[in-house]
Design an enzyme around this catalytic site. Sequence first.
Site, PDB file in Angstrom:
ATOM      1  N   LYS A  20       0.882  -1.146   0.016  1.00  0.00           N
ATOM      2  CA  LYS A  20      -0.003  -0.038  -0.115  1.00  0.00           C
ATOM      3  C   LYS A  20       0.897   1.252   0.052  1.00  0.00           C
ATOM      4  O   LYS A  20       2.108   1.178   0.250  1.00  0.00           O
ATOM      5  CB  LYS A  20      -0.980   0.040   1.230  1.00  0.00           C
ATOM      6  N   ASP A 146      -3.176  -1.384  10.326  1.00  0.00           N
ATOM      7  CA  ASP A 146      -3.002  -1.382   8.898  1.00  0.00           C
ATOM      8  C   ASP A 146      -3.789  -2.592   8.510  1.00  0.00           C
ATOM      9  O   ASP A 146      -4.354  -2.646   7.076  1.00  0.00           O
ATOM     10  CB  ASP A 146      -1.894  -1.239   8.196  1.00  0.00           C
TER      11      ASP A 146
END
Length: 301
Positions: A20, A146
């Site tokens: 990401k 996350d």
Amino acid sequence: MKPTHLHKSAVSTSWPAPAKLNLFLHITGQRADGYHELQTLFQFIDHCDYLDFHITNTDDLILHSAISDSVADSDNLILKAAKSLKRYTQYEGGAHIWLDKLLPMGGGLGGGSSDAATTLVALNALWKTNVSPSKLAEIGLTLGADVPVFINGLSAFAEGVGEQLITVEPAEPWYLVIIPDVHVSTKDIFQHPDLPRNTPKLDMNSLMTQQWTNDCQKLVTTKHPQVANALSWLVEYAPSRMTGTGACVFGEFTHSQQALDALAELPAHMRGFVAKGMNKSPLKIRLRLPIVYFANLATQL
């Protein structure tokens, strides 16, 4: 890796654990429990670790990975994720898991959290335990802030400690990502007294239309000249900034060839790769495909 006589029999292969990017990262406060309040925008890229799974009738959970020498099994998020799902579902079997580690550790690309999310999603499918995505995200949050965004699998504006997600669809440019030769500890950055912790909270619409920045970047570039040097080089080619707490930095390009041309000019002492921004993660795409098993594949571990 050590040679083994173990054969992958009926193995479900190539489950992606994508990287990401934090397209922006603002730190808006710190809670009493020490966690930081954030506002950030997550987008996936098509650069991934890959995991293979062999489901077993025994209750053992065994990880085969080249990083086992540097990360103890007790600290490995893949095994923690598998054990958490097994404990929650009371599943009686186990799994052998193979990790092909392509994402850098300590790079700010979320590799460890993504590996954990892919483990939860894949084993839930392969074990047929039918845990809902929201519950998987809840389990994932116990492993790392996350992890839920990787389970959700859609680009998202995030608040709280990063777990409050609103799906968004930013542009999907091409990125040149540079991997400075340094490991940045997220814990050290978030504990540092010089880290800004008072960026004003803004509504999502305002954040999506203003120039994007990373509140960790100044501190990290001060502490780690390798990151500063990478940014100084990359900004000459494209708008650039750091992802997460670093060390990786990224530049945005409209076309792949522009990014590849810049990569070709990368100094010999730097490493990097070109990747496509994706608002739907490779894992989410993989989950919608039929599960295919490959039998009797020998492996070298």
